[in-house]
Design an enzyme around this catalytic site. Structure first.
Site, PDB file in Angstrom:
ATOM      1  CG  HIS A  11      -1.882 -33.302  -4.599  1.00 49.17           C
ATOM      2  ND1 HIS A  11      -2.913 -32.751  -3.803  1.00 49.17           N
ATOM      3  CD2 HIS A  11      -1.342 -31.850  -5.121  1.00 49.17           C
ATOM      4  CE1 HIS A  11      -2.742 -31.590  -3.359  1.00 49.17           C
ATOM      5  NE2 HIS A  11      -2.064 -30.891  -4.260  1.00 49.17           N
ATOM      6  CD  GLU A  12       1.650 -31.570  -7.136  1.00 50.82           C
ATOM      7  OE1 GLU A  12       1.162 -30.817  -7.801  1.00 50.82           O
ATOM      8  OE2 GLU A  12       1.592 -31.361  -5.888  1.00 50.82           O
ATOM      9  CD  GLU A  38      -3.788 -27.006  -3.957  1.00 47.15           C
ATOM     10  OE1 GLU A  38      -3.800 -28.316  -4.228  1.00 47.15           O
ATOM     11  OE2 GLU A  38      -2.759 -26.248  -4.120  1.00 47.15           O
ATOM     12  CG  HIS A  63       2.888 -23.976   0.479  1.00 44.63           C
ATOM     13  ND1 HIS A  63       4.003 -24.697   0.783  1.00 44.63           N
ATOM     14  CD2 HIS A  63       2.175 -24.453  -0.130  1.00 44.63           C
ATOM     15  CE1 HIS A  63       3.504 -25.977   0.291  1.00 44.63           C
ATOM     16  NE2 HIS A  63       2.567 -25.959  -0.528  1.00 44.63           N
ATOM     17  CB  ALA A  78       9.576 -18.643  -1.814  1.00 41.35           C
ATOM     18  N   GLY A 120       3.134 -18.181  -3.717  1.00 39.56           N
ATOM     19  CA  GLY A 120       1.870 -17.983  -4.305  1.00 39.56           C
ATOM     20  C   GLY A 120       0.764 -17.975  -3.380  1.00 39.56           C
ATOM     21  CE1 TYR A 121      -1.925 -23.074  -2.377  1.00 41.22           C
ATOM     22  CE2 TYR A 121       0.214 -22.709  -3.419  1.00 41.22           C
ATOM     23  CZ  TYR A 121      -1.097 -23.404  -3.393  1.00 41.22           C
ATOM     24  OH  TYR A 121      -1.396 -24.575  -4.355  1.00 41.22           O
TER      25      TYR A 121
END
Length: 742
Positions: A525-526, A555, A660, A663, A665-666
């Site tokens: 994923h990363e 994503e 998320h 802290a 950004g989501y």
């Protein structure tokens, strides 16, 4: 996950975030500061000098760079005023590229500091970051609210459209939108209030994150009786004994902990379990003792509860206030201004479409799981929350005929990397080569790699890999952060460099890191995030890689890469899954069962993500923290009643660990995972349609993915990029099919 940073640099802010940007480190080609010899943060030639950077350097370096930025901004504003008043007007280079140059030194230094607070957190570094963060926010806010800069950007957009490429036009439009959301149009008291709120929100976000790290680190459960660890597999016993040894080494000499832990062994203990995933998750899945599982679960769901609960209320109130100051009804409405989703209604529509499939499936899965548990001796009327993972693991073992522990020896990190790199070569035509020693690192565990074009041998990019959990100094989760981004303006920044950070199982004794399959998919994923950053072909920094990509599309590459963990050629073609001692490949029957298990409890899995996304949108939407009689935790329980099959405990403080959205950004954007998963599943369907067993077609489709999704970044709208690759709009059908919910 893509990594956030508190300060937003004007022409390099990522995607939909107005007040946060990716960790992006840039600098000039040579030292420009008088104190560079004694301060490694000011040496911005090449990659960060992690072996020389000290917390004591942060304040003098950042203070000097902020002062220089303010001076440079004043000069630029005067120049732009002259340019915009002239007959020819300002050019793209006069404003966008000039801003990139003057911002790059502070972005470099602050990016390094922000990265280190995530991976090597300590008291001195934390204090320096907290002290300087308000100053960084104030200066970057001053830039974002510069009327001279805004007027110049507006003029360039109006006059020069025909002479600019698509990416440059997107950068201009995004910059204008970002400046509006940063308060460029505000005056007087409203402006002052807005700016104070920005500083406070950044402080709260950092404090929230630090509290969560501290709470995770503070809790541990040391077990000494063998019956208490019954069921825990050998790898987990060894890791927990190693954790006990590490704790003993730090304990006061002569203390009971120091004495007992020093001789800890997997066979005899003591065993130390924490709230970090490598020890917590195996405990919840395998410990036979319901009492111990309950103690761990209650500790996990109450992390930082006392500390972060008041911060949550203040964060939500300030975000709502910021939105109203800018003329929006809610923060969610403001957030969606720069995302793919048109409005909250569109997000809710997709959520409900998926929930209609996931909820009944999840209810049936719970019924089946409960019946299974009772057939195996469970005596309660219904499963408790700390029972679900345990009995799910037992049911999975019976259904699919293998235990998770059986897989670990086949997924040693060195072999997984070979398989991952082999996939990158196969799909995207790149070679990834070891380059340890070519760049200083922040920890001995960190690796460094270079990415080269297979055909030409050209060095395209590089990345650091920080693979293992370090609960004492490293925040949880996994993320990709930008070290250096591609730039045609800042010398020495032709090759992007990424940080890939995971919290996987560390090596134990003389054994390498033996990964769970979940850790394998997390690494893939990363890497997907990293590939979009590193394989960009956009020469303009503000639209290169994931910069400028609408946040609900970010994503796509990351979730796309996860699919390949179930591809036979990927697993076997490059030696990804072979026994770390014997070299024998993963048995084909076991791999087939692993693929079958991929849709196990798919309803519960999807419902969980929809729950998080809906809760996020509700807290930032209809819920008004200033007037609503409900607390955020009451809102959580209301949403849970529609999106969970077992209600949360009364003392559940999940929101205090929902980094998320508080802290990371989501905020008003967690739905992005499912939104982008619709895109990623449909993208993978292109390979299925081409034929996964047809190597030439797979390679050709992979090259097309590289030339579109990975190459175009923020330089083109993600809907257009997707159509360039797929030839059509995305449909949820592939996601539902892959999840077994059709």
């Amino acid at each position: 996950m893509a990594a956030p940073q508190a300060a937003a640099f004007l022409f390099r802010s990522a995607g939909a975030r107005a007040a946060q940007s990716l960790i992006r480190v840039r600098g000039g080609a040579a030292p420009l500061f008088s104190t560079v010899a004694s301060n490694a943060l000011l040496d911005q030639s090449g990659l960060p000098k992690f072996d020389k950077i000290e917390p004591s350097q942060v304040k003098p370096a950042v203070s000097e760079l902020l002062s220089k930025l303010e001076t440079d901004l004043e000069s630029l504003e005067k120049n732009l005023a002259t340019k915009t008043a002239s007959p020819d007007g300002a050019s793209y280079s006069d404003v966008v590229e000039a801003m990139e140059v003057i911002e790059s030194p502070i972005e470099y230094a602050w990016g390094v500091v922000s990265h280190l607070t995530g991976v090597m957190n300590g008291d001195e570094l934390r204090a320096a970051h907290q002290e300087l963060q308000p100053d960084v926010i104030k200066v970057t806010t001053k830039i974002a609210q510069s009327k001279a800069v805004y007027s110049a950007v507006e003029q360039v957009e109006q006059r020069a459209k025909g002479s600019l490429d698509e990416a440059q036009r997107r950068i201009l439009a995004s910059s204008l939108a970002g400046m509006k959301l940063s308060g460029v149009g505000l005056e007087g008291d409203l402006k002052d209030k807005f700016n104070l709120n920005r500083v406070r929100l950044a402080e709260l976000s950092t404090l929230y994150s630090n509290n969560l790290l501290d709470a995770t680190q503070a809790f541990s459960l040391t077990l000494t009786a063998k019956e208490d660890v019954a069921g825990l597999p050998p790898s987990a016993l060894a890791l927990c004994a190693q954790m006990a040894q590490a704790a003993a080494a730090k304990a006061e000499e002569g203390s009971a902990e120091a004495t007992a832990g020093a001789g800890a062994t997997a066979e005899a203990g003591p065993w130390r379990i924490g709230l970090d995933m490598p020890t917590y998750l195996p405990a919840m899945q395998h410990l036979e003792s319901s009492k111990v599982r309950e103690e761990l679960y209650r500790a996990f769901i109450s992390r930082a509860g006392e500390e972060n609960a008041p911060l949550i209320s203040e964060i939500l109130q300030l975000r709502a206030e910021q939105a109203r100051i800018l003329g929006f009804n809610t923060y969610a409405e403001m957030s969606l201004e720069r995302k793919m989703a048109e409005d909250v209604v569109s997000v809710a529509a997709l959520t409900e479409q998926l929930r209609a499939k996931a909820h009944p499936a999840a209810l049936e899965e719970l019924v089946t799981l409960t019946a299974f548990a009772k057939s195996k001796g469970f005596e309660g009327d219904q499963l408790q929350l700390w029972d679900v993972a345990y009995w799910s693991e037992k049911q999975s073992e019976e259904l699919f005929g293998f235990e998770e522990e059986e897989l670990r020896p086949y997924f040693a990190l060195p072999n997984v990397l070979k398989g991952l790199f082999g996939l990158c070569k196969r799909l995207f035509g790149v070679d990834i080569v070891e380059a340890d020693g070519d760049a200083p690192t922040w920890h001995p565990d960190v690796r460094f790699f270079k990415v080269q074009d297979e055909a030409s041998g050209e060095h395209l990019a590089s990345f650091y890999l920080d693979p293992y959990s370090r609960p004492a100094t490293k925040r949880g989760g996994a993320w990709m952060g930008t070290c250096t981004g591609k730039s045609s303006v800042v010398p020495g920044r032709e090759q992007p460099v990424a940080y890939l950070t995971c919290n996987g199982s560390p090596p134990v004794g003389d054994k390498p890191s033996l990964m769970t399959f979940s850790e394998v998919t997390t690494l893939f994923h990363e890497m997907g995030h990293g590939l979009q950053h590193m394989l960009t072909k956009v020469p303009h920094a503000a639209a290169a890689g994931i910069s400028g990509v609408e946040w609900d599309a970010v994503e796509l590459p990351s979730q796309f890469m996860e699919n390949w963990c179930y591809d036979e050629q990927t697993v076997y073609g490059s030696g990804l899954a072979k026994h770390y001692e014997t070299g024998e490949p993963l048995p084909k029957k076991l791999f087939a069962k692993l693929k079958e298990r991929s849709i196990y409890q798919a309803g519960m899995v999807m419902l969980r993500q929809l729950y998080f996304g809906t809760l996020d949108m509700e807290l930032h939407g209809d819920y008004d923290p200033a007037t609503d009689a409900r607390t955020p935790f009451q809102v959580q329980k209301e949403i849970a009643s529609h999106y969970t099959v077992l209600p949360p405990l009364e003392e559940d403080k999940f929101l205090c660990a929902f980094g998320h959205i508080f802290a990371g950004g989501y905020s008003a954007g967690y739905y992005s995972y499912k939104w982008a998963e619709v895109l990623s599943a449909d993208a993978f369907a292109a390979f299925e349609e081409a034929g996964l067993d047809k190597e030439a077609e797979v390679r050709a489709t992979g090259r097309k993915f590289r030339e579109t999704v990975l190459a175009l970044g923020g330089g083109r709208h993600p809907s257009d990029v997707f159509r360039d690759f797929r030839g059509k709009d995305a449909s949820p059908e592939a996601l539902l099919r892959h999840s077994g919910l059709l």
